[in-house]
Design a protein around this motif. Structure first.
Motif, short mmCIF file in Angstrom:
data_model
loop_
_atom_site.label_atom_id
_atom_site.label_comp_id
_atom_site.label_asym_id
_atom_site.label_seq_id
_atom_site.Cartn_x
_atom_site.Cartn_y
_atom_site.Cartn_z
N GLY A 136 22.00 -36.99 -125.03
CA GLY A 136 23.49 -36.86 -124.86
C GLY A 136 23.82 -36.20 -123.68
N ALA A 137 23.22 -35.11 -123.29
CA ALA A 137 23.62 -34.30 -121.98
C ALA A 137 23.37 -35.28 -120.81
CB ALA A 137 22.48 -33.11 -121.86
N ALA A 138 22.44 -36.34 -120.99
CA ALA A 138 22.19 -37.13 -119.70
C ALA A 138 23.20 -38.35 -119.98
CB ALA A 138 20.83 -37.68 -119.77
N GLY A 139 23.84 -38.45 -120.87
CA GLY A 139 24.98 -39.45 -120.71
C GLY A 139 24.46 -40.63 -121.35
N LYS A 140 23.30 -40.62 -121.98
CA LYS A 140 22.58 -41.81 -122.63
C LYS A 140 23.34 -42.26 -123.70
CE LYS A 140 18.12 -41.83 -120.57
NZ LYS A 140 16.52 -41.41 -120.91
N ARG A 141 23.22 -43.43 -124.38
CA ARG A 141 23.68 -43.73 -125.49
C ARG A 141 22.95 -43.29 -126.80
NH1 ARG A 141 27.87 -46.08 -126.28
NH2 ARG A 141 28.01 -46.98 -124.19
N LEU A 142 24.05 -42.77 -127.86
CA LEU A 142 23.60 -42.58 -128.92
C LEU A 142 24.22 -43.41 -130.08
CD1 LEU A 142 24.09 -38.68 -128.43
CD2 LEU A 142 21.98 -39.71 -128.56
N ALA A 143 23.83 -43.62 -131.13
CA ALA A 143 24.34 -44.50 -132.33
C ALA A 143 23.98 -43.85 -133.72
CB ALA A 143 24.07 -46.05 -132.13
N ALA A 144 24.96 -43.87 -134.47
CA ALA A 144 24.86 -43.31 -136.02
C ALA A 144 25.62 -44.01 -136.87
CB ALA A 144 24.77 -42.06 -135.93
N ILE A 145 25.20 -44.31 -138.20
CA ILE A 145 25.96 -44.81 -139.27
C ILE A 145 25.89 -44.20 -140.45
CG2 ILE A 145 23.90 -46.40 -139.80
CD1 ILE A 145 26.23 -48.82 -140.16
N CYS A 146 27.08 -44.23 -141.09
CA CYS A 146 27.21 -43.60 -142.75
C CYS A 146 27.18 -42.19 -142.50
CB CYS A 146 25.93 -44.28 -143.35
SG CYS A 146 26.20 -44.03 -145.14
N ALA A 147 26.17 -41.56 -142.90
CA ALA A 147 25.97 -40.17 -143.16
C ALA A 147 25.29 -39.57 -141.75
CB ALA A 147 24.94 -39.58 -144.23
N ALA A 148 24.50 -40.18 -141.07
CA ALA A 148 23.95 -39.92 -139.86
C ALA A 148 24.94 -39.46 -138.61
CB ALA A 148 22.92 -40.83 -139.57
N PRO A 149 26.21 -40.00 -138.62
CA PRO A 149 26.91 -39.28 -137.50
C PRO A 149 27.00 -37.74 -137.93
CG PRO A 149 27.86 -41.39 -138.12
CD PRO A 149 26.78 -40.84 -139.18
N GLY A 150 26.96 -37.45 -138.83
CA GLY A 150 27.06 -36.04 -139.10
C GLY A 150 25.71 -35.22 -138.37
N VAL A 151 24.77 -35.74 -138.23
CA VAL A 151 23.55 -35.20 -137.45
C VAL A 151 24.04 -34.92 -136.22
CG1 VAL A 151 21.38 -35.50 -136.34
CG2 VAL A 151 21.86 -36.46 -138.95
N LEU A 152 24.92 -35.98 -135.37
CA LEU A 152 25.08 -35.83 -134.05
C LEU A 152 26.66 -34.76 -134.09
CD1 LEU A 152 25.72 -39.50 -132.97
CD2 LEU A 152 23.82 -37.93 -132.58
N GLY A 153 27.39 -34.76 -135.15
CA GLY A 153 28.41 -33.70 -135.21
C GLY A 153 27.66 -32.38 -135.37
N GLY A 154 26.70 -32.03 -135.99
CA GLY A 154 26.25 -30.95 -136.30
C GLY A 154 25.50 -30.44 -134.86
N LEU A 155 25.20 -31.28 -134.18
CA LEU A 155 24.56 -30.97 -132.73
C LEU A 155 25.50 -30.65 -131.74
CD1 LEU A 155 21.55 -33.22 -132.70
CD2 LEU A 155 21.48 -30.65 -133.13
N GLY A 156 26.91 -30.70 -132.06
CA GLY A 156 27.97 -30.76 -130.98
C GLY A 156 28.35 -31.83 -130.18
N LEU A 157 27.63 -33.00 -130.51
CA LEU A 157 27.50 -34.41 -129.74
C LEU A 157 28.67 -35.10 -129.86
CD1 LEU A 157 23.85 -35.05 -130.24
CD2 LEU A 157 25.05 -34.15 -127.89
N LEU A 158 29.55 -34.80 -130.80
CA LEU A 158 30.81 -35.53 -130.90
C LEU A 158 32.17 -34.65 -130.84
CD1 LEU A 158 29.99 -37.09 -134.60
CD2 LEU A 158 29.49 -38.41 -132.31
#
Length: 183
Positions: free
Chosen positions: A92-114
């Motif tokens: 994420g810090a490198a500006g590369k693409r991340l994708a997540a679905i259903c409950a998994a966007p919460g993983v990105l949210g917990g890391l501050g990536l959203l």
């Protein structure tokens, strides 16, 4: 050729993972299923066993997209894997693409990536998308992050990633080929 790592964990939603990956593979994207469980055999939330192409310990971050399928406790296993967390933050810090679905966007949210981004997730998980603007839409792309609402949106998420990684014409041609007309 674009490359996607899809991270597998026990308790993942099988269709969320394989639906997205199938669409990507049909478009010619290189997809690698990567287990975070320390073994190649991963059992999904509905009892189907999937064999990963690699263990997390065998890869480096050379993918264009890191994809997290949802499901519980699958998303929790992804959240709790320290190596994956570090990889997601660096990606994420490198500006590369991340994708997540259903409950998994919460993983990105917990890391501050959203933070400050529009995103979507399974209804009821919005509080886990720390700092995101939750839209409730089926699939949302905001900058280098693409999120999906749930299993019913798996093909749409795959097609959106095809559009982003290749182009809209390829995504449209693939929709026709697979007889899909929702998006």
């Amino acid at each position: 050729m674009a490359k996607v790592y899809a991270f597998l964990a026990d308790g993942m939603e099988e269709v969320e993972c394989l639906g997205v990956c199938d669409v990507l593979a049909r478009a010619g994207v290189e997809v690698k299923l990567v287990s975070v469980m320390g073994r190649r055999q991963v059992t999904g939330s509905h009892g189907f066993t999937v064999t990963a192409d690699a263990l997390f310990e065998e890869i480096t971050d050379d993918a264009d997209v890191l994809f997290l399928p949802g499901g519980l406790p699958g998303a929790d296993h992804l959240r709790d894997h320290e190596g994956l967390a570090d990889m997601l933050k660096a990606h994420g810090a490198a500006g590369k693409r991340l994708a997540a679905i259903c409950a998994a966007p919460g993983v990105l949210g917990g890391l501050g990536l959203l933070k400050g981004r529009r995103a979507t997730c399974f209804p009821g998980f919005e509080e886990k998308l720390a700092g995101a603007v939750c839209t409730g839409e089926g699939v949302v792309t905001d900058g280098p992050v693409t999120t999906g609402k749930g299993m019913g949106w798996s093909l749409d998420l795959g097609l959106e990633l095809v559009r982003l990684l290749i182009d809209g014409e390829t995504a449209e041609a693939l929709k026709k080929k697979i007889q899909y007309d929702r998006v």
